[in-house]
Design an enzyme around this catalytic site. Sequence first.
Site, PDB file in Angstrom:
ATOM      1  N   HIS A   1      -0.247  -5.747  -7.336  1.00  0.00           N
ATOM      2  CA  HIS A   1      -0.392  -4.730  -8.348  1.00  0.00           C
ATOM      3  C   HIS A   1       0.598  -4.884  -9.500  1.00  0.00           C
ATOM      4  O   HIS A   1       0.694  -3.993 -10.353  1.00  0.00           O
ATOM      5  CB  HIS A   1      -0.250  -3.334  -7.711  1.00  0.00           C
TER       6      HIS A   1
ATOM      7  N   TYR B   1      -2.270   4.348   0.717  1.00  0.00           N
ATOM      8  CA  TYR B   1      -1.630   3.275  -0.058  1.00  0.00           C
ATOM      9  C   TYR B   1      -2.562   2.818  -1.182  1.00  0.00           C
ATOM     10  O   TYR B   1      -2.154   2.664  -2.337  1.00  0.00           O
ATOM     11  CB  TYR B   1      -1.292   2.098   0.871  1.00  0.00           C
TER      12      TYR B   1
ATOM     13  N   ASP C   1       1.756  -6.627  -1.091  1.00  0.00           N
ATOM     14  CA  ASP C   1       1.409  -5.208  -0.933  1.00  0.00           C
ATOM     15  C   ASP C   1      -0.057  -5.001  -0.521  1.00  0.00           C
ATOM     16  O   ASP C   1      -0.423  -3.901  -0.083  1.00  0.00           O
ATOM     17  CB  ASP C   1       1.639  -4.460  -2.253  1.00  0.00           C
TER      18      ASP C   1
HETATM   19 FE1  FEO Z   1       4.907  -3.352  -5.045  1.00  0.00          FE
HETATM   20 FE2  FEO Z   1       5.886  -2.984  -1.751  1.00  0.00          FE
HETATM   21  O1  FEO Z   1       6.120  -3.261  -3.603  1.00  0.00           O
END
Ligand code: FEO
Length: 403
Positions: free
Chosen positions: A146, A193, A165
Amino acid sequence: MTQAFAIADNVYQVGVVDWNLRDFHGYSTFQGSTYNAFLILDEKVTLIDTVKKQFADQLLDNIAQIIDPKKIDYVVSNHTEMDHSGSLPRVMHYIGEDKPVYCSRMGEKNLSMHFPGKLNTRVVKDQEQLQLGQKTLTFLETRMVHWPDSMFTYCNEDKILFASDGFGQHFAGPGRFDDEANQAEVMFQAKKYYANILLLYSPLIAKLLKKVSDLGLPLDMICPDHGVIWRKDPGKILKAYSEWSSGTTERKAVVIYDTMWNSTKLMAEAIVDGLEAEGITAKPMHIRSSDRSKIMTDVLDAKAVVVGSPTLNNQIFPTVADILTYMKGLKPMHKIGAAFGSYGWSGESVKLISEELEAMNFDMLDQNLRIQFVPDTEKLKSCFEYGRTIGQKVNAALDTGDA
Ligand code: FEO
Protein backbone atom coordinates in the site's frame (compact mmCIF):
# COMPACT_ATOMS: atom_id res chain seq x y z
CA MET A 1 7.29 -14.19 20.05
CA THR A 2 10.06 -15.51 22.24
CA GLN A 3 10.67 -18.52 20.04
CA ALA A 4 11.63 -18.56 16.42
CA PHE A 5 9.93 -21.41 14.56
CA ALA A 6 10.31 -23.25 11.28
CA ILE A 7 7.68 -22.68 8.60
CA ALA A 8 9.39 -24.76 5.90
CA ASP A 9 12.70 -26.51 5.35
CA ASN A 10 15.35 -23.95 6.36
CA VAL A 11 12.81 -21.13 6.52
CA TYR A 12 11.96 -19.59 9.91
CA GLN A 13 9.63 -17.00 11.34
CA VAL A 14 11.83 -14.81 13.55
CA GLY A 15 9.52 -11.82 14.08
CA VAL A 16 7.89 -10.64 17.29
CA VAL A 17 4.45 -10.49 18.89
CA ASP A 18 3.12 -7.15 20.15
CA TRP A 19 0.45 -8.45 22.53
CA ASN A 20 -0.30 -5.07 24.07
CA LEU A 21 -0.78 -3.00 20.92
CA ARG A 22 -4.19 -1.33 21.02
CA ASP A 23 -3.70 1.59 18.64
CA PHE A 24 -1.83 1.40 15.34
CA HIS A 25 -1.65 4.98 14.08
CA GLY A 26 -5.31 5.44 14.99
CA TYR A 27 -6.51 1.98 13.95
CA SER A 28 -7.86 0.01 16.94
CA THR A 29 -5.96 -3.23 17.48
CA PHE A 30 -7.78 -4.97 20.32
CA GLN A 31 -6.14 -8.31 19.46
CA GLY A 32 -2.60 -6.86 19.37
CA SER A 33 -0.43 -7.58 16.36
CA THR A 34 2.73 -9.27 15.15
CA TYR A 35 5.63 -7.97 13.07
CA ASN A 36 6.69 -11.01 11.13
CA ALA A 37 10.21 -11.40 9.75
CA PHE A 38 11.61 -14.42 7.97
CA LEU A 39 15.01 -16.06 7.94
CA ILE A 40 16.14 -18.30 5.10
CA LEU A 41 19.17 -20.53 5.60
CA ASP A 42 21.03 -21.23 2.38
CA GLU A 43 24.47 -20.54 0.96
CA LYS A 44 23.45 -16.93 1.33
CA VAL A 45 21.58 -16.50 4.63
CA THR A 46 18.75 -14.03 4.07
CA LEU A 47 16.49 -12.01 6.35
CA ILE A 48 13.19 -10.81 4.90
CA ASP A 49 11.88 -7.68 6.66
CA THR A 50 12.48 -6.54 10.21
CA VAL A 51 10.26 -5.28 13.04
CA LYS A 52 9.41 -2.08 14.93
CA LYS A 53 12.44 -0.31 16.33
CA GLN A 54 11.67 -1.10 19.97
CA PHE A 55 11.71 -4.85 19.23
CA ALA A 56 15.10 -4.89 17.46
CA ASP A 57 16.91 -6.78 20.21
CA GLN A 58 14.14 -9.37 20.39
CA LEU A 59 14.43 -9.88 16.63
CA LEU A 60 18.19 -10.42 16.94
CA ASP A 61 17.61 -12.82 19.87
CA ASN A 62 15.10 -14.80 17.80
CA ILE A 63 17.53 -15.02 14.88
CA ALA A 64 20.26 -16.12 17.29
CA GLN A 65 18.13 -19.14 18.23
CA ILE A 66 18.69 -20.36 14.65
CA ILE A 67 22.02 -18.89 13.57
CA ASP A 68 24.50 -16.21 14.59
CA PRO A 69 22.89 -13.04 13.13
CA LYS A 70 26.32 -11.96 11.89
CA LYS A 71 26.09 -14.82 9.37
CA ILE A 72 23.22 -13.10 7.55
CA ASP A 73 24.42 -12.21 4.04
CA TYR A 74 21.38 -10.49 2.55
CA VAL A 75 18.45 -8.49 3.86
CA VAL A 76 15.25 -7.91 1.88
CA SER A 77 13.07 -4.88 2.66
CA ASN A 78 9.64 -5.45 1.14
CA HIS A 79 8.20 -2.22 2.59
CA THR A 80 9.58 0.93 4.19
CA GLU A 81 6.87 1.61 6.78
CA MET A 82 8.56 1.61 10.16
CA ASP A 83 6.75 -1.37 11.66
CA HIS A 84 8.90 -3.38 9.20
CA SER A 85 11.95 -1.19 8.72
CA GLY A 86 12.38 0.41 12.15
CA SER A 87 14.96 -2.19 13.23
CA LEU A 88 16.96 -2.07 10.00
CA PRO A 89 19.68 0.32 11.24
CA ARG A 90 20.19 -1.73 14.43
CA VAL A 91 20.21 -5.04 12.53
CA MET A 92 22.61 -3.74 9.88
CA HIS A 93 24.89 -2.21 12.50
CA TYR A 94 25.02 -5.62 14.21
CA ILE A 95 25.47 -7.82 11.14
CA GLY A 96 27.59 -5.45 9.04
CA GLU A 97 26.49 -2.22 7.38
CA ASP A 98 28.14 -3.15 4.08
CA LYS A 99 25.72 -6.05 3.56
CA PRO A 100 23.11 -5.48 0.85
CA VAL A 101 19.50 -4.52 1.55
CA TYR A 102 17.41 -5.55 -1.47
CA CYS A 103 14.42 -3.32 -2.14
CA SER A 104 12.38 -1.75 -4.94
CA ARG A 105 13.44 1.49 -6.62
CA MET A 106 10.94 3.42 -4.53
CA GLY A 107 12.08 1.41 -1.52
CA GLU A 108 15.60 2.76 -1.99
CA LYS A 109 14.24 6.29 -2.22
CA ASN A 110 11.99 5.96 0.83
CA LEU A 111 14.57 4.10 2.94
CA SER A 112 17.09 6.86 2.21
CA MET A 113 14.63 9.39 3.66
CA HIS A 114 14.06 7.29 6.78
CA PHE A 115 17.67 6.25 7.43
CA PRO A 116 19.91 8.59 5.43
CA GLY A 117 23.31 7.17 4.60
CA LYS A 118 22.83 4.09 6.76
CA LEU A 119 21.93 1.31 4.33
CA ASN A 120 23.69 -0.35 1.41
CA THR A 121 20.56 -0.66 -0.72
CA ARG A 122 20.39 -2.70 -3.91
CA VAL A 123 17.45 -2.02 -6.20
CA VAL A 124 15.62 -4.99 -7.71
CA LYS A 125 13.21 -4.84 -10.62
CA ASP A 126 9.84 -6.50 -10.94
CA GLN A 127 10.29 -10.28 -11.38
CA GLU A 128 14.07 -10.04 -10.90
CA GLN A 129 15.51 -13.13 -9.23
CA LEU A 130 18.13 -13.56 -6.53
CA GLN A 131 19.89 -16.89 -6.14
CA LEU A 132 20.57 -17.82 -2.52
CA GLY A 133 22.04 -21.27 -3.26
CA GLN A 134 19.41 -23.99 -3.31
CA LYS A 135 16.62 -21.44 -3.08
CA THR A 136 15.65 -18.62 -5.44
CA LEU A 137 13.83 -15.43 -4.58
CA THR A 138 11.66 -13.64 -7.14
CA PHE A 139 10.71 -10.03 -6.39
CA LEU A 140 7.28 -8.76 -7.40
CA GLU A 141 6.71 -5.04 -7.45
CA THR A 142 3.38 -4.21 -5.76
CA ARG A 143 3.51 -0.44 -5.97
CA MET A 144 0.82 1.31 -3.87
CA VAL A 145 -0.19 -1.89 -2.13
CA HIS A 146 0.00 0.00 0.00
CA TRP A 147 3.04 2.31 -0.30
CA PRO A 148 4.96 3.29 -3.44
CA ASP A 149 7.84 1.09 -2.25
CA SER A 150 5.85 -2.07 -1.54
CA MET A 151 6.91 -5.38 -3.03
CA PHE A 152 6.36 -9.08 -2.44
CA THR A 153 9.12 -11.68 -2.38
CA TYR A 154 8.42 -15.19 -3.64
CA CYS A 155 10.54 -18.24 -2.84
CA ASN A 156 10.33 -20.41 -5.96
CA GLU A 157 11.38 -23.74 -4.45
CA ASP A 158 9.22 -23.53 -1.30
CA LYS A 159 6.30 -21.83 -3.11
CA ILE A 160 6.07 -19.25 -0.34
CA LEU A 161 4.88 -15.69 -0.93
CA PHE A 162 6.31 -13.20 1.56
CA ALA A 163 3.55 -10.65 1.13
CA SER A 164 4.48 -7.72 3.36
CA ASP A 165 1.22 -6.05 4.51
CA GLY A 166 -0.83 -8.00 1.95
CA PHE A 167 -3.17 -10.62 3.48
CA GLY A 168 -2.20 -9.44 6.97
CA GLN A 169 -4.20 -9.11 10.16
CA HIS A 170 -3.53 -7.22 13.37
CA PHE A 171 -3.81 -10.39 15.43
CA ALA A 172 -1.29 -11.43 18.09
CA GLY A 173 -2.70 -14.89 18.67
CA PRO A 174 -3.12 -17.46 19.98
CA GLY A 175 -2.11 -19.30 16.82
CA ARG A 176 0.74 -18.72 14.41
CA PHE A 177 -0.84 -20.38 11.36
CA ASP A 178 -4.35 -20.10 9.92
CA ASP A 179 -5.17 -23.65 11.05
CA GLU A 180 -4.13 -22.95 14.65
CA ALA A 181 -6.15 -19.78 15.19
CA ASN A 182 -9.85 -19.03 15.57
CA GLN A 183 -11.01 -18.80 11.96
CA ALA A 184 -13.77 -16.26 12.54
CA GLU A 185 -11.45 -13.97 14.49
CA VAL A 186 -8.66 -14.20 11.91
CA MET A 187 -11.00 -13.51 8.99
CA PHE A 188 -12.56 -10.60 10.88
CA GLN A 189 -9.12 -9.13 11.53
CA ALA A 190 -8.11 -9.69 7.87
CA LYS A 191 -11.30 -7.91 6.78
CA LYS A 192 -10.64 -5.05 9.20
CA TYR A 193 -7.10 -4.74 7.84
CA TYR A 194 -8.35 -4.62 4.27
CA ALA A 195 -11.09 -2.09 5.09
CA ASN A 196 -8.76 0.30 6.89
CA ILE A 197 -5.42 -0.06 5.10
CA LEU A 198 -6.01 -1.37 1.60
CA LEU A 199 -9.55 -0.47 0.55
CA LEU A 200 -8.66 2.65 -1.43
CA TYR A 201 -6.20 0.61 -3.50
CA SER A 202 -8.80 -1.98 -4.48
CA PRO A 203 -8.42 -1.45 -8.25
CA LEU A 204 -4.66 -2.05 -7.93
CA ILE A 205 -5.20 -5.06 -5.71
CA ALA A 206 -7.57 -6.59 -8.26
CA LYS A 207 -4.84 -6.12 -10.90
CA LEU A 208 -2.22 -7.58 -8.58
CA LEU A 209 -4.31 -10.67 -7.91
CA LYS A 210 -4.66 -11.15 -11.66
CA LYS A 211 -0.94 -10.68 -12.16
CA VAL A 212 -0.11 -13.32 -9.54
CA SER A 213 -2.66 -15.63 -11.12
CA ASP A 214 -1.30 -14.99 -14.65
CA LEU A 215 2.24 -15.71 -13.49
CA GLY A 216 0.95 -19.13 -12.42
CA LEU A 217 2.90 -19.07 -9.17
CA PRO A 218 1.93 -22.02 -7.02
CA LEU A 219 1.23 -20.78 -3.49
CA ASP A 220 1.76 -23.34 -0.74
CA MET A 221 2.02 -20.63 1.87
CA ILE A 222 1.34 -16.91 2.15
CA CYS A 223 3.38 -15.15 4.81
CA PRO A 224 2.14 -11.66 5.64
CA ASP A 225 4.10 -9.35 7.93
CA HIS A 226 1.17 -9.19 10.39
CA GLY A 227 -0.78 -12.02 11.97
CA VAL A 228 -1.06 -15.66 11.04
CA ILE A 229 0.65 -17.41 8.15
CA TRP A 230 -1.76 -18.88 5.62
CA ARG A 231 -0.59 -22.47 5.15
CA LYS A 232 -3.68 -24.68 5.32
CA ASP A 233 -5.88 -22.65 3.01
CA PRO A 234 -4.14 -19.74 1.25
CA GLY A 235 -7.01 -19.84 -1.24
CA LYS A 236 -9.41 -18.64 1.47
CA ILE A 237 -7.70 -15.28 1.90
CA LEU A 238 -7.12 -14.94 -1.86
CA LYS A 239 -10.85 -15.44 -2.44
CA ALA A 240 -11.70 -12.90 0.27
CA TYR A 241 -9.33 -10.36 -1.33
CA SER A 242 -10.91 -10.99 -4.70
CA GLU A 243 -14.36 -10.16 -3.26
CA TRP A 244 -13.23 -7.16 -1.21
CA SER A 245 -11.24 -5.64 -4.07
CA SER A 246 -14.17 -5.96 -6.45
CA GLY A 247 -16.44 -4.07 -4.02
CA THR A 248 -18.88 -6.91 -3.51
CA THR A 249 -21.65 -5.90 -1.12
CA GLU A 250 -24.25 -7.76 0.90
CA ARG A 251 -27.88 -7.16 1.81
CA LYS A 252 -26.60 -5.16 4.72
CA ALA A 253 -26.75 -1.58 6.01
CA VAL A 254 -24.80 0.33 8.60
CA VAL A 255 -26.48 3.25 10.31
CA ILE A 256 -23.66 5.41 11.63
CA TYR A 257 -24.58 8.28 13.92
CA ASP A 258 -23.79 10.46 16.86
CA THR A 259 -26.29 12.11 19.14
CA MET A 260 -26.49 14.92 21.72
CA TRP A 261 -29.81 14.34 23.52
CA ASN A 262 -30.74 10.94 22.03
CA SER A 263 -33.07 12.25 19.32
CA THR A 264 -30.74 11.23 16.45
CA LYS A 265 -30.22 7.92 18.31
CA LEU A 266 -33.99 7.28 18.34
CA MET A 267 -34.09 8.06 14.63
CA ALA A 268 -31.19 5.67 13.94
CA GLU A 269 -32.86 2.80 15.78
CA ALA A 270 -36.17 3.33 14.00
CA ILE A 271 -34.38 3.42 10.62
CA VAL A 272 -32.68 0.12 11.52
CA ASP A 273 -36.10 -1.39 12.32
CA GLY A 274 -37.36 -0.27 8.91
CA LEU A 275 -34.33 -1.77 7.14
CA GLU A 276 -34.84 -5.06 8.96
CA ALA A 277 -38.50 -5.08 7.93
CA GLU A 278 -37.23 -5.20 4.33
CA GLY A 279 -34.93 -8.14 5.11
CA ILE A 280 -31.75 -6.09 5.35
CA THR A 281 -29.18 -6.94 8.01
CA ALA A 282 -28.71 -3.65 9.80
CA LYS A 283 -27.33 -2.21 12.96
CA PRO A 284 -26.97 1.22 14.50
CA MET A 285 -23.37 2.24 15.14
CA HIS A 286 -22.98 5.02 17.68
CA ILE A 287 -19.63 6.51 16.78
CA ARG A 288 -18.47 7.19 20.32
CA SER A 289 -19.39 3.64 21.38
CA SER A 290 -17.42 2.17 18.51
CA ASP A 291 -14.37 3.47 16.65
CA ARG A 292 -13.67 4.45 13.11
CA SER A 293 -11.73 1.33 12.15
CA LYS A 294 -14.50 -0.97 13.40
CA ILE A 295 -17.09 1.13 11.56
CA MET A 296 -15.10 0.89 8.31
CA THR A 297 -14.96 -2.89 8.69
CA ASP A 298 -18.75 -2.95 8.67
CA VAL A 299 -18.91 -0.47 5.80
CA LEU A 300 -16.69 -2.67 3.60
CA ASP A 301 -19.40 -5.12 2.51
CA ALA A 302 -22.54 -3.11 3.37
CA LYS A 303 -24.71 -2.02 0.45
CA ALA A 304 -26.16 0.97 2.31
CA VAL A 305 -24.34 3.50 4.44
CA VAL A 306 -26.74 5.71 6.38
CA VAL A 307 -25.23 8.58 8.33
CA GLY A 308 -26.93 10.66 11.01
CA SER A 309 -25.89 13.73 12.94
CA PRO A 310 -27.38 16.45 15.06
CA THR A 311 -26.55 20.00 14.01
CA LEU A 312 -24.02 21.65 16.29
CA ASN A 313 -23.09 25.30 15.69
CA ASN A 314 -24.49 25.05 12.13
CA GLN A 315 -22.20 22.11 11.40
CA ILE A 316 -22.04 18.33 11.41
CA PHE A 317 -21.27 16.93 14.87
CA PRO A 318 -17.43 16.63 15.05
CA THR A 319 -17.29 12.83 15.42
CA VAL A 320 -19.51 12.43 12.35
CA ALA A 321 -17.25 14.77 10.36
CA ASP A 322 -14.33 12.60 11.50
CA ILE A 323 -15.81 9.34 10.20
CA LEU A 324 -16.91 11.00 6.95
CA THR A 325 -13.38 12.30 6.32
CA TYR A 326 -11.90 8.91 7.10
CA MET A 327 -14.41 7.08 4.91
CA LYS A 328 -13.91 9.46 2.00
CA GLY A 329 -10.17 8.74 1.96
CA LEU A 330 -10.75 4.99 1.86
CA LYS A 331 -13.06 5.26 -1.20
CA PRO A 332 -15.69 2.57 -0.51
CA MET A 333 -17.37 1.41 -3.71
CA HIS A 334 -20.92 0.60 -4.84
CA LYS A 335 -22.78 2.15 -1.90
CA ILE A 336 -26.26 3.53 -1.47
CA GLY A 337 -26.17 6.57 0.81
CA ALA A 338 -28.67 8.38 3.00
CA ALA A 339 -28.49 11.12 5.62
CA PHE A 340 -30.63 11.94 8.63
CA GLY A 341 -30.57 13.85 11.88
CA SER A 342 -32.39 15.76 14.55
CA TYR A 343 -31.86 19.51 14.82
CA GLY A 344 -32.90 22.44 16.99
CA TRP A 345 -33.32 25.46 14.73
CA SER A 346 -30.88 25.74 11.81
CA GLY A 347 -30.45 22.05 10.84
CA GLU A 348 -27.58 22.14 8.35
CA SER A 349 -26.02 18.78 9.25
CA VAL A 350 -28.17 16.54 7.05
CA LYS A 351 -27.47 18.56 3.92
CA LEU A 352 -23.76 18.66 4.74
CA ILE A 353 -23.63 14.87 5.26
CA SER A 354 -25.49 14.34 2.02
CA GLU A 355 -22.93 16.46 0.14
CA GLU A 356 -20.09 14.43 1.63
CA LEU A 357 -21.68 11.11 0.64
CA GLU A 358 -22.37 12.40 -2.86
CA ALA A 359 -18.71 13.37 -3.14
CA MET A 360 -17.94 9.69 -2.45
CA ASN A 361 -20.08 8.71 -5.46
CA PHE A 362 -22.71 7.08 -3.29
CA ASP A 363 -26.08 6.48 -4.93
CA MET A 364 -28.15 8.77 -2.70
CA LEU A 365 -31.76 8.41 -1.62
CA ASP A 366 -33.96 11.01 -3.27
CA GLN A 367 -34.75 12.49 0.12
CA ASN A 368 -32.92 12.86 3.39
CA LEU A 369 -34.65 12.95 6.76
CA ARG A 370 -34.60 15.82 9.26
CA ILE A 371 -36.64 16.05 12.44
CA GLN A 372 -36.80 19.09 14.72
CA PHE A 373 -35.97 18.38 18.35
CA VAL A 374 -37.43 15.15 19.78
CA PRO A 375 -39.14 12.66 17.43
CA ASP A 376 -42.62 11.70 18.64
CA THR A 377 -44.40 8.45 17.74
CA GLU A 378 -45.53 9.73 14.36
CA LYS A 379 -42.09 10.99 13.47
CA LEU A 380 -40.49 7.72 14.52
CA LYS A 381 -42.91 6.02 12.14
CA SER A 382 -41.52 8.24 9.38
CA CYS A 383 -38.01 7.08 10.37
CA PHE A 384 -39.17 3.46 10.17
CA GLU A 385 -40.61 4.16 6.71
CA TYR A 386 -37.37 5.88 5.69
CA GLY A 387 -35.51 2.70 6.71
CA ARG A 388 -37.91 0.66 4.61
CA THR A 389 -37.34 2.94 1.62
CA ILE A 390 -33.58 2.51 1.94
CA GLY A 391 -34.06 -1.27 2.29
CA GLN A 392 -36.18 -1.38 -0.86
CA LYS A 393 -33.47 0.47 -2.76
CA VAL A 394 -30.87 -2.01 -1.49
CA ASN A 395 -33.01 -4.97 -2.55
CA ALA A 396 -33.72 -3.45 -5.96
CA ALA A 397 -30.02 -2.83 -6.57
CA LEU A 398 -28.91 -6.30 -5.51
CA ASP A 399 -31.79 -8.03 -7.30
CA THR A 400 -30.66 -6.44 -10.55
CA GLY A 401 -27.13 -7.70 -10.12
CA ASP A 402 -25.50 -4.49 -8.86
CA ALA A 403 -22.52 -5.17 -6.61
FE1 FEO B 1 2.44 -0.64 5.88
FE2 FEO B 1 2.67 -3.06 8.33
O1 FEO B 1 3.13 -1.47 7.43
